[in-house]
Design an enzyme around this catalytic site. Structure first.
Site, PDB file in Angstrom:
ATOM      1  N   CYS A 183     -39.367  34.796  53.071  1.00 18.24           N
ATOM      2  CA  CYS A 183     -38.319  35.446  53.856  1.00 18.24           C
ATOM      3  C   CYS A 183     -37.262  34.445  54.320  1.00 18.24           C
ATOM      4  O   CYS A 183     -37.561  33.268  54.527  1.00 18.24           O
ATOM      5  CB  CYS A 183     -38.924  36.098  55.079  1.00 18.24           C
ATOM      6  N   ARG A 234     -35.493  31.605  47.781  1.00 23.79           N
ATOM      7  CA  ARG A 234     -36.818  31.537  48.394  1.00 23.79           C
ATOM      8  C   ARG A 234     -37.705  32.701  47.946  1.00 23.79           C
ATOM      9  O   ARG A 234     -38.912  32.667  48.150  1.00 23.79           O
ATOM     10  CB  ARG A 234     -36.678  31.576  49.921  1.00 23.79           C
ATOM     11  N   TRP A 262     -39.903  39.096  52.024  1.00 26.83           N
ATOM     12  CA  TRP A 262     -40.930  38.988  50.977  1.00 26.83           C
ATOM     13  C   TRP A 262     -42.165  39.645  51.591  1.00 26.83           C
ATOM     14  O   TRP A 262     -42.769  39.111  52.518  1.00 26.83           O
ATOM     15  CB  TRP A 262     -41.172  37.516  50.665  1.00 26.83           C
ATOM     16  N   ASN A 315     -39.490  35.721  60.381  1.00 24.55           N
ATOM     17  CA  ASN A 315     -40.240  35.034  59.311  1.00 24.55           C
ATOM     18  C   ASN A 315     -41.574  34.627  59.905  1.00 24.55           C
ATOM     19  O   ASN A 315     -41.609  34.109  61.026  1.00 24.55           O
ATOM     20  CB  ASN A 315     -39.529  33.749  58.861  1.00 24.55           C
ATOM     21  N   GLY A 316     -42.645  34.811  59.163  1.00 21.43           N
ATOM     22  CA  GLY A 316     -43.956  34.405  59.662  1.00 21.43           C
ATOM     23  C   GLY A 316     -44.912  35.579  59.663  1.00 21.43           C
ATOM     24  O   GLY A 316     -44.607  36.657  59.135  1.00 21.43           O
ATOM     25  N   GLU A 366     -49.586  21.419  34.710  1.00 20.84           N
ATOM     26  CA  GLU A 366     -48.257  21.765  35.233  1.00 20.84           C
ATOM     27  C   GLU A 366     -47.507  22.671  34.242  1.00 20.84           C
ATOM     28  O   GLU A 366     -46.864  23.634  34.649  1.00 20.84           O
ATOM     29  CB  GLU A 366     -47.474  20.481  35.544  1.00 20.84           C
ATOM     30  N   LYS A 389     -46.136  26.500  34.878  1.00 19.63           N
ATOM     31  CA  LYS A 389     -44.742  26.924  34.614  1.00 19.63           C
ATOM     32  C   LYS A 389     -44.726  28.167  33.737  1.00 19.63           C
ATOM     33  O   LYS A 389     -44.001  29.108  33.986  1.00 19.63           O
ATOM     34  CB  LYS A 389     -43.941  25.833  33.904  1.00 19.63           C
ATOM     35  N   GLU A 435     -45.768  31.187  35.689  1.00 19.47           N
ATOM     36  CA  GLU A 435     -44.808  31.553  36.733  1.00 19.47           C
ATOM     37  C   GLU A 435     -43.616  32.317  36.190  1.00 19.47           C
ATOM     38  O   GLU A 435     -43.197  33.307  36.788  1.00 19.47           O
ATOM     39  CB  GLU A 435     -44.280  30.288  37.445  1.00 19.47           C
ATOM     40  N   HIS A 487     -67.152  24.149  26.274  1.00 22.27           N
ATOM     41  CA  HIS A 487     -68.104  24.593  27.296  1.00 22.27           C
ATOM     42  C   HIS A 487     -67.750  25.961  27.864  1.00 22.27           C
ATOM     43  O   HIS A 487     -68.158  26.285  28.976  1.00 22.27           O
ATOM     44  CB  HIS A 487     -68.192  23.543  28.414  1.00 22.27           C
ATOM     45  N   LYS A 509     -40.154  30.506  46.737  1.00 24.35           N
ATOM     46  CA  LYS A 509     -39.911  29.070  46.632  1.00 24.35           C
ATOM     47  C   LYS A 509     -40.546  28.321  47.793  1.00 24.35           C
ATOM     48  O   LYS A 509     -41.057  27.227  47.648  1.00 24.35           O
ATOM     49  CB  LYS A 509     -38.397  28.849  46.628  1.00 24.35           C
TER      50      LYS A 509
HETATM   51  C1  G6P Z   1     -44.921  27.892  45.642  1.00 27.25           C
HETATM   52  C2  G6P Z   1     -43.964  27.723  44.483  1.00 27.25           C
HETATM   53  C3  G6P Z   1     -44.487  26.606  43.575  1.00 27.25           C
HETATM   54  C4  G6P Z   1     -44.668  25.328  44.386  1.00 27.25           C
HETATM   55  C5  G6P Z   1     -45.636  25.553  45.557  1.00 27.25           C
HETATM   56  C6  G6P Z   1     -45.711  24.352  46.489  1.00 27.25           C
HETATM   57  O1  G6P Z   1     -46.120  28.417  45.219  1.00 27.25           O
HETATM   58  O2  G6P Z   1     -43.863  28.922  43.757  1.00 27.25           O
HETATM   59  O3  G6P Z   1     -43.535  26.381  42.537  1.00 27.25           O
HETATM   60  O4  G6P Z   1     -45.158  24.323  43.554  1.00 27.25           O
HETATM   61  O5  G6P Z   1     -45.152  26.653  46.337  1.00 27.25           O
HETATM   62  O6  G6P Z   1     -44.477  24.206  47.156  1.00 27.25           O
HETATM   63  P1  G6P Z   1     -44.010  22.905  47.897  1.00 27.25           P
HETATM   64  O7  G6P Z   1     -42.673  23.268  48.471  1.00 27.25           O
HETATM   65  O8  G6P Z   1     -45.008  22.603  48.983  1.00 27.25           O
HETATM   66  O9  G6P Z   1     -43.943  21.803  46.903  1.00 27.25           O
END
Ligand code: G6P
Length: 592
Positions: free
Chosen positions: A2, A27, A73, A99-100, A469, A473, A476, A492, A587
């Site tokens: 949010c 965000r 959100w 927010n929160g 990683e 990606k 996501e 395994h 984000k």
């Molecule tokens: C969210 C985002 C990820 C990110 C993670 C950690 O889940 O979608 O892309 O890696 O938060 O975020 P930070 O801001 O703590 O690196």
């Protein structure tokens, strides 16, 4: 997650509020809303979907002298207009954005229902508005009503509040970020981060927990624990908040292009090449050296970058381990006498990571490796190092990931007095540039897997972290189910999932172990998988899908992750998806 923006004073509110929400939309959100205050009356507009949907229902030229806006959100209650913010109290005296998460909202809701209060939404936010309204009805002032409400709330909140019939933009903050900005004349603003108010203000203050107060167009008054509080205002470097596509079709593509530059920037900031010496604070380095273990904590991509870093520290004979923040809080890890906690975060606001800070014993040493300046983690750790990646807008982290790895490796170089790290990083940056320049080759690979449902990324040693990683990606932004496995683990269990045509991306960046990963690929191929070997030129073979310029084996994750980022980007585009704003993700994840 949010986002909040608000202001009081002389402004075109429709353009300020909707423009501000656009700057927060990276965000992640699913509905948006705003409210204007005008001569004691408040007008409310809310819409499901985009900020553009909201803007289309707000009349132009709306007169007003204060306004608040929000991107939501969903956490409590579905994505509906009734659940969007601003929420208002049942008597329409209090309008607020939040927010929160309020942990005890059900108890408060039951209590208010007993007093005759009716609710229109499923949100915890409406409960806050109604608790404030309850105290107003008891005869308390707006400010006292907020203070008394804060005493009742358990949880996290950044609040911007308007009162019908009462001038002023009110605010309160606990555990969710809220910043205040002073305009040049007859204007004050607030936001959940600096981006939406940067162009309107010259001085900024990030609020500490349990602060509340109000602003008029000429003044800002803040309190904590019932006492007046002098806020510390400072200017901001606008370069850190550049929100511009710079000719790229998407922020993610722009940010992938910036990755190598962020690596170089970190080398420059941390190492004096002429003298061959590191530039870190000597006390920081001696404290890290003296630690019985360096404990890396992070979430998502930040966890994967710190896994690679911890392995690199281990290679240098240093005790280091990397933990997922939301697991570490459950305390199943060894008791350490003298740990040094390193918290990795792009946003600096990740709630799971902030929970770690709440649990870390008093007096323990903490270092934040953060991108967003003055964020909560930057402020709450004893020492902070910024990766200097600039604003990262696309939800999927790209340049920040490379910057985090670079900075942690430089730190390792300084602790272990290994002056070769900067050169290896510069070579890695060139290799990343080369991968990015060859984007079209990666797009051609993406074209071949548009219809797949599952994918695998495999690697051994450092290459495995690049696989993790890359796999994240892919999930996501392309919504393809993807698994990352160390090559040796496939037999395994996961090998049971291999079907005819399952794509397997195998990273081979270490000449010492590339033979093993190649034999794992053979095992998969024998079961129908379609392998794509991504290899360093030193261990490349005829038929490999992509060969990148050599880098030191421990730095292979830099070009490999750049490959994974581009593959995910192109696959997302080819599947017609929203690259920068994938579904369900945010984000800045400010809830636990
Ligand atoms: C969210 C985002 C990820 C990110 C993670 C950690 O889940 O979608 O892309 O890696 O938060 O975020 P930070 O801001 O703590 O690196």
């Amino acid at each position: 997650m949010c986002g909040i923006v608000g202001a009081i004073g002389n402004l075109d509110y429709k353009s300020f509020l909707t423009g501000g929400l656009k700057k927060l939309d990276y965000r992640g959100y699913d509905s948006a809303g705003l409210a204007f205050w005008n001569n004691g009356k408040i007008s409310l507009y809310r819409a499901v979907g985009s900020v553009e949907n909201l803007a289309s229902i707000v009349p132009d030229g709306h007169a007003g002298t204060a306004g608040i806006a929000h991107t939501r959100w969903a956490t409590h209650g579905g994505v509906t207009v009734d659940n969007a913010h601003p929420q208002r109290s049942w008597d329409k005296k209090v309008y607020l954005v939040h927010n929160g998460v309020i942990d005890n909202y059900k108890e408060l809701r039951a209590w208010l229902a007993g007093t005759g209060c009716q609710f229109r939404s499923d949100t915890d936010t409406e409960v806050i508005a109604s608790v404030i309204a309850y105290f107003l009805q008891e005869g308390e002032s707006p400010l006292n009503s907020i203070r008394k409400t804060m005493e009742k709330l358990d949880g996290s909140y950044a609040l911007a509040i308007l009162f019908t019939g009462q001038e002023g933009l009110y605010f309160a903050k606990n555990k969710s970020p809220l910043v205040i900005g002073q305009g040049d004349s007859r204007l004050n603003c607030l936001g959940s981060d600096y981006a939406p108010i940067l162009d309107y203000c010259s001085n900024f203050a990030a609020l500490e927990d349990r602060t509340y107060g109000y602003m008029t167009e000429n003044s800002i008054v803040a309190y904590r624990n019932g006492k007046n509080l002098a806020l510390r205002f400072a200017t901001k470097d606008r370069e850190d908040y550049v929100y511009d596509l710079a000719g790229y079709p998407h922020f993610m593509m722009k940010e992938i292009h910036e990755g190598a530059g962020v690596v170089r920037k970190n080398v420059e900031a941390c190492f004096d090449r002429a003298k061959g010496t590191y530039l870190f604070d000597s006390k920081l380095i001696s404290d890290l050296k003296a630690a019985d273990e360096i404990v890396f904590l992070g979430c998502g991509s930040s966890h994967y970058s710190s896994e690679a870093a911890a392995a690199y520290f281990n290679r240098h004979g240093l005790r280091a381990a990397s933990y997922i923040a939301s697991e570490w809080i459950h305390g199943v890890y060894p008791h350490l006498k003298n740990p040094y906690y390193v918290l990795i975060s792009q946003s600096g606001e990740t709630a799971d990571l902030i929970s770690c800070l709440d649990l870390i014993e008093k007096g323990a040493k903490t270092l934040g490796i953060v991108n967003s300046k003055d964020s909560t983690i930057a402020r709450r750790t004893n020492h902070v190092l910024y990766i200097g990646a600039g604003l990262e807008v696309a939800v999927a982290s790209t340049k920040s990931f490379l910057g985090q790895m670079a900075l942690m490796m430089l730190l390792c170089g300084a602790i272990s007095e290994d002056a070769s790290v900067p050169e290896s990083l510069l070579a890695a940056a060139s290799s990343v540039d080369d991968v990015v320049e060859r984007s079209e080759e990666i797009d051609a690979l993406a074209e071949g897997i548009v219809e797949v449902h599952d994918a695998f990324f495999v690697g051994r040693g450092m290459d495995f972290f690049a696989g993790e990683e890359s796999s994240l990606k892919l999930k996501e932004i392309s919504y393809v189910h993807s698994e990352a496995y160390p090559g040796g683990e496939l037999k395994h269990g996961p090998i049971a999932l291999i079907e005819e045509g399952t794509p397997v991306f195998a990273f081979a960046g270490n000449p010492d172990i590339s033979k093993q990963i190649r034999s794992n690929v053979e095992e998969l191929k024998a079961r129908g998988a379609t392998p794509y070997i991504v290899a360093a030129e030193t261990c490349a073979k005829e038929g490999d899908a992509f060969v990148y310029r050599f880098v030191d084996r421990d730095f292979a994750p830099f070009p490999e992750v750049a490959f994974g980022q581009l593959l995910s980007y192109f696959l997302s585009l080819r599947r017609g998806l929203n690259v920068d704003k994938p579904r369900n993700l945010a984000k800045s994840v400010t809830v636990n």
